[in-house]
Design a protein around this motif. Structure first.
Motif, short mmCIF file in Angstrom:
data_model
loop_
_atom_site.label_atom_id
_atom_site.label_comp_id
_atom_site.label_asym_id
_atom_site.label_seq_id
_atom_site.Cartn_x
_atom_site.Cartn_y
_atom_site.Cartn_z
N PHE A 171 0.79 -1.22 -0.04
CA PHE A 171 0.10 0.12 -0.06
C PHE A 171 1.00 1.07 0.01
O PHE A 171 2.08 1.05 -0.23
CB PHE A 171 -0.81 -0.10 1.23
CG PHE A 171 -1.97 -1.26 1.42
CD1 PHE A 171 -2.50 -1.70 0.33
CD2 PHE A 171 -1.79 -1.99 2.62
CE1 PHE A 171 -3.24 -3.04 0.58
CE2 PHE A 171 -2.31 -3.18 2.95
CZ PHE A 171 -3.13 -3.64 1.84
N HIS A 221 -5.90 -0.14 13.32
CA HIS A 221 -6.27 -1.44 13.93
C HIS A 221 -6.44 -1.43 15.37
O HIS A 221 -7.12 -2.04 15.73
CB HIS A 221 -5.33 -2.29 13.35
CG HIS A 221 -5.77 -3.86 13.54
ND1 HIS A 221 -6.74 -4.44 12.92
CD2 HIS A 221 -5.30 -4.72 14.52
CE1 HIS A 221 -6.86 -5.57 13.62
NE2 HIS A 221 -6.15 -5.72 14.52
N TYR A 235 3.88 -11.28 4.92
CA TYR A 235 2.86 -10.38 5.33
C TYR A 235 2.30 -10.72 6.54
O TYR A 235 2.01 -9.90 7.43
CB TYR A 235 1.89 -10.28 4.36
CG TYR A 235 2.28 -9.32 2.76
CD1 TYR A 235 3.44 -8.54 2.93
CD2 TYR A 235 1.51 -9.35 1.85
CE1 TYR A 235 3.90 -8.09 1.90
CE2 TYR A 235 1.94 -8.70 0.54
CZ TYR A 235 3.10 -8.02 0.63
OH TYR A 235 3.45 -7.30 -0.54
N GLY A 243 -8.09 -9.00 11.27
CA GLY A 243 -7.64 -7.80 10.77
C GLY A 243 -6.67 -8.00 9.57
O GLY A 243 -6.76 -7.23 8.65
N ALA A 301 -7.90 -6.12 6.53
CA ALA A 301 -7.20 -4.93 6.17
C ALA A 301 -5.99 -5.02 5.24
O ALA A 301 -5.58 -4.02 4.83
CB ALA A 301 -6.93 -4.28 7.47
N ILE A 302 -5.55 -6.29 5.25
CA ILE A 302 -4.27 -6.58 4.38
C ILE A 302 -4.34 -7.30 3.01
O ILE A 302 -4.20 -7.05 2.01
CB ILE A 302 -3.04 -6.80 5.38
CG1 ILE A 302 -2.77 -5.82 6.50
CG2 ILE A 302 -1.69 -7.01 4.58
CD1 ILE A 302 -1.94 -6.07 7.95
N PRO A 317 -7.38 -6.27 0.56
CA PRO A 317 -7.03 -5.18 -0.26
C PRO A 317 -5.79 -5.26 -1.03
O PRO A 317 -5.76 -4.87 -2.25
CB PRO A 317 -6.67 -4.20 0.92
CG PRO A 317 -7.61 -4.62 2.26
CD PRO A 317 -7.42 -6.08 2.19
N ALA A 318 -5.04 -6.20 -0.61
CA ALA A 318 -3.62 -6.37 -1.61
C ALA A 318 -4.18 -7.29 -2.74
O ALA A 318 -3.48 -7.02 -3.81
CB ALA A 318 -2.55 -7.42 -0.74
#
Lengths: 274, 282
Positions: A119, A131, B168, B181, B185-186, B189-190
């Motif tokens: 990102f 978070h 990751y 999460g 969130a990771i 979206p990735a």
């Protein structure tokens, strides 16, 4: 504050922490993956607000030791830990189930490879904050800026926070990862060979940063680079592999380890004979 | 060196052959369609609602709209389910169950559409009919199509998730981010790019699907007023009428094909556009 001398079987009880300081110590720490034992009987007390370097040949359990300190070992199926690891007054492998999330906010970690999430720079830092409940835009901005400033990246990236983090240079990415670990304001920072994939100039930059950071953080760094340990470490712990099991064979202030090692393996290893 | 050049020429030849064949198909369709298209004008097809081939009225609007709605509805239903499914396979199932789930998804992706159609006709349509007659409807088409394209999206998103670097997860854990999460969130979206690509591929399947929509949508040419209305898709229309269509009627069906082709092109372009946009802003 007894250092561990030659005797690796000597028990070293964890001391009560001084006020306002998060101490870190292990007592008879053992780690195994399935039937393979990776660490055996490691007892050491990490000095606060100082750099402790973990050195030793490959396979001596240095990184495994580091992963025990923030319970990252939980991720590996079949791993089992015995003995004590105490962070502050908490026994993190204790009987009352300790929440690893609380622990990892106190104990940050930086890995060998700089690995920002795919990102933007901003989002890499905002993500852990959001978070953990920081929603206020102003506060986010403040904490992100301060983390970037602490790693000396602010001046380099403040005008392109929305560009992908992957576009930064390797050294910048690693500093971003350090900032990402710092953004949660831990008191202890674990670093697993943070410079091994970097060029000499970036390495120098990170080493300077580590020396700055030790004013505020307790730093435990695993390194293969003995010269690096000489440059930055206040304390040095040497791990050695005995029949595949990693053990701590010597631990003390850096000058003592480098100039007057007590264990014969230490002397031979530092002199490059083994 | 010689073998290298030989291989290169061979590859170029085959590539040219494949592209040439495709061009031939497009050219043929265009040639069959263009006469009528020029004679009546694009507007006669696009903006008119009446499909009465024997009276020379070839309004495709109801069927175009139906095809579009079927596709959008199916993608809208299937994509979220597929994304959650792929996340589940990757992060919540054990190793063996994950392998089993992947095989099942691959099998589901290979099931002939007529089987999905049969299922829809015998199980779903009566269920919907119990809510509102006649059951064979726009909604039935969307749902069966969604089921049919679901595995395609799961396969693509799953491949994206599997290609994510394993570190990751370690990094997220070290940042005190729990599994949920990390996933939402990771990881997801990735793989936005994979989701877009999967959804586009699935959309192309949905818009081109003939058998399923013919079996469960009722095949009544009308502008859909509600989800429970029976409708006819562009593809179904071609399949239903091609056998006996002559002259202008036949050409009108080729015009329909041309529109379907344009849909496909538009989908590819949309995908590229979305991926490009993501590349700049992601």
């Amino acid at each position: 504050m007894g250092y561990l001398g030659d005797a690796m079987d000597q028990r070293q009880a964890c001391h009560e922490p001084a006020a306002g300081e998060i101490s870190l110590c292990t007592d008879q720490l053992c780690l195994s993956y399935g039937s393979k034992q990776a660490l055996e009987g490691v007892s050491l007390e990490i000095k606060p607000r100082a750099v402790t370097a973990i050195i030793g040949p490959s396979g001596s359990g240095k990184s495994s030791f580091l992963c025990c300190l923030n319970r990252l070992t939980d991720l590996t199926a079949g791993s089992a830990v015995s003995g004590q690891v105490k962070v502050g007054s908490t026994e993190i492998y204790g009987t009352q189930r300790h929440d690893p999330v609380q622990l990892r906010r106190q104990v940050g970690m930086v890995f060998q490879r700089a690995n920002p999430f795919p990102f933007s720079i901003w989002k890499n830092l905002a993500l852990p904050l959001r978070h953990h409940g920081v929603r206020d835009k102003q506060q986010l901005r403040q904490r992100i800026e301060s983390a970037l400033q602490r790693v000396g990246l602010w001046d380099e990236v403040s005008d392109r926070l929305n560009t992908p983090a992957g576009a930064l240079s390797g050294g910048q990415q690693q500093r971003l990862c350090i900032a990402r670990a710092l953004v949660l304001e831990p008191s202890i920072l674990l670093m697993d060979e943070p410079c091994s994939a970097l060029d000499p100039i970036s390495t120098q930059r990170i080493e300077r940063l580590i020396l700055e950071l030790k004013e505020r953080y307790t730093i435990v760094i695993v390194t293969h680079d003995l010269a690096q340990a000489r440059r930055i470490a206040d304390h040095v712990a040497l791990f050695w592999s005995f029949e595949g099991k990693g053990r701590l064979i010597e631990y003390g202030p850096a000058p003592q380890i480098f100039h007057h090692p007590t264990h014969e393996l230490t002397g031979a290893y530092l002199a490059g004979h083994i | 060196m010689v073998s290298d050049r030989l291989l290169h020429s061979l590859l170029a030849l085959f590539a040219a052959l494949a592209a040439g064949l495709l061009l031939l198909v497009v050219g043929f369709i265009a040639q069959e369609a263009l006469g009528l298209l020029q004679q009546l004008g694009v507007g006669a097809f696009l903006f008119h609602g009446e499909w009465q081939p024997y009276a020379g009225r070839f309004g495709l609007l109801p069927m175009l709209l139906t095809s579009l709605l079927l596709m959008l509805g199916a993608v809208a239903i299937a994509t979220p389910l597929a994304v959650v499914g792929a996340a589940c396979i990757n992060f919540y199932l054990g190793r063996h169950s994950a392998i089993l789930a992947r095989r099942l998804v691959e099998i589901a992706a290979g099931i002939p559409s007529v089987v999905y159609g049969l299922w829809g006709l015998t199980l779903l349509v009566p269920l919907l009919a119990a809510i509102k007659q006649p059951g064979a409807s726009l909604l039935a088409g969307m749902m069966v199509l969604a089921l049919m394209i679901l595995p395609t999206i799961v396969v693509v998103v799953d491949a994206g998730l599997r290609a994510l670097p394993t570190h990751y997860r370690e990094n997220a854990e070290a940042l005190a981010i729990r599994r949920s999460g990390f996933v939402f969130a990771i990881a997801l979206p990735a793989v936005r790019g994979s989701v877009i690509t999967g959804a586009t591929l699935a959309a192309a399947r949905a818009i081109g699907e003939t058998m399923v929509v013919m079996m469960v949508t009722g095949n009544l040419v009308q502008l859909p007023g509600s989800l429970f209305d029976p409708v006819r898709a562009l593809t179904a229309n071609i399949a239903l009428e091609m056998a006996y269509a002559m002259d202008e009627h036949r050409s009108a069906l080729y015009v329909s094909s041309l529109f379907l082709l344009l849909f496909a092109v538009a989908l590819v372009l949309t995908n590229q556009l979305l991926l490009g946009w993501r590349g700049r802003h992601g």
